[in-house]
Design a protein around this motif. Structure first.
Motif: not given
Length: 325
Positions: A166, A169-170, A175, A254, A295-296, A298, A310
């Motif tokens: 993660e 990815l940040d 994304n 998260w 993508h941020r 979870v 998501e």
């Protein structure tokens, strides 16, 4: 300020010409093209997620050509080493060490299937993304501006892969989900690619102009209300935030960090400017929220069990944030 207004008016025309030129090669995928170009205007990087055969490589190559930028493609494999990306020192004919630059030294770098290479090699790319420089044998080499990494990832074939953590990815601003074309679009793709016609692309922008656009986007004014709205959206993704909606605490383990808030504001500025608006509003923030937050966040087990995606969670968060005036 009047110069910036003129520059934004000019940007609208440049952006329209850019999309027309890209459409000579890429059929459909308007949202994908839009998000890739916006990330470039924001000086950000993008992760393109889609199954093989959806023209992700062709898309990136086409965009680099119409932007008048140098392009480099790196095929990530399990045996790829950091030196295969950044370059290595060799002994020249005078027995002096000489640094030979790797494929990372280009304006646009396509990292194809980034999750197929081990973390050590991934980190070499991610250092270049964050620092815009690479280090070899104690020497630092700066990347040439403008510099962007557009990475691809296959969502269905996970055997033998090294998923990006993660925190890594940040580093990506967007994304971007690349979906199958519609029936009509696929017919147009087949017609355009099974004949002998090869479209000729023109350079719409160049590196200097892109850097000017990046500086222009930074100067676009944003009201405190819009900025607070962007921060509220990001903070609502965090389950430990007491102000977060109840469903966030139920479905997420998260949430997004402050970088998401920064990208929401920057993305909204670029989205507004390319549409002829001199300052972004809440609609512009909402327009870029999904690819920035996707993508941020979870999901936890409950979200997986209930089939929550998501996208659906982000839409609920946007709805909850809109209720606060």
């Amino acid at each position: 300020m009047s110069k910036d207004i003129q520059a934004i008016d000019q940007l609208v025309h440049q952006y329209g010409d850019l999309k027309k030129e890209i459409a000579k090669v890429i059929v459909g995928q308007e949202d994908v093209v839009d998000q890739v170009v916006l990330s470039i205007f924001c000086k950000g990087h993008s992760l393109l997620v889609g199954v093989p055969g959806l023209a992700k490589t062709l898309l990136v190559n086409t965009i680099s050509e119409v932007l008048g930028l140098t392009f480099s493609r790196i095929q990530f494999t399990p045996d790829l080493m950091p030196s295969d990306i950044i370059g290595a020192e060799i002994l020249d004919e005078n027995r002096h060490f000489k640094f030979i630059r790797g494929p990372i030294f280009a304006n646009i770098v396509l990292a194809d299937e980034i999750n197929r290479t081990p973390p050590k090699t991934q980190s070499a790319l991610l250092e270049a993304m964050q620092e815009r420089s690479v280090t070899s044998s104690g020497q630092t080499f700066k990347m040439e501006d403008p510099f962007f990494v557009l990475a691809t990832q296959n969502p269905i074939e996970q055997e033998g892969t090294y998923p990006l953590p993660e925190a890594q990815l940040d580093r990506f601003m967007f994304n971007i989900q690349v979906d199958y074309p519609s029936f009509a679009e696929e017919v147009a793709i087949v017609k355009g690619t099974t004949g002998d016609h090869k479209p000729v692309l023109e350079h719409i922008l160049d590196g200097r102009t892109i850097m000017d656009i990046q500086a222009l986007i930074r100067r676009v004014p944003v009201s405190d209300q819009v900025m607070e709205y962007a921060v509220r959206i990001a903070s609502y993704t965090r389950p430990d935030n007491p102000d977060a909606p109840a469903f966030v605490k139920d479905y997420l383990s998260w949430g997004a960090g402050p970088r998401a808030s920064q990208f929401l504001v920057l993305g909204a500025k670029a989205y507004a400017a390319t549409r002829g608006k001199y300052s972004p509003d809440r609609e512009d923030v909402r327009a870029v929220a999904e690819p920035i937050l996707r993508h941020r966040i979870v999901k936890n087990y409950k979200a997986e069990a209930e089939g929550m995606t998501e996208s659906s969670i982000i839409q609920k968060i946007l709805g909850a944030a809109a209720e606060i005036s």
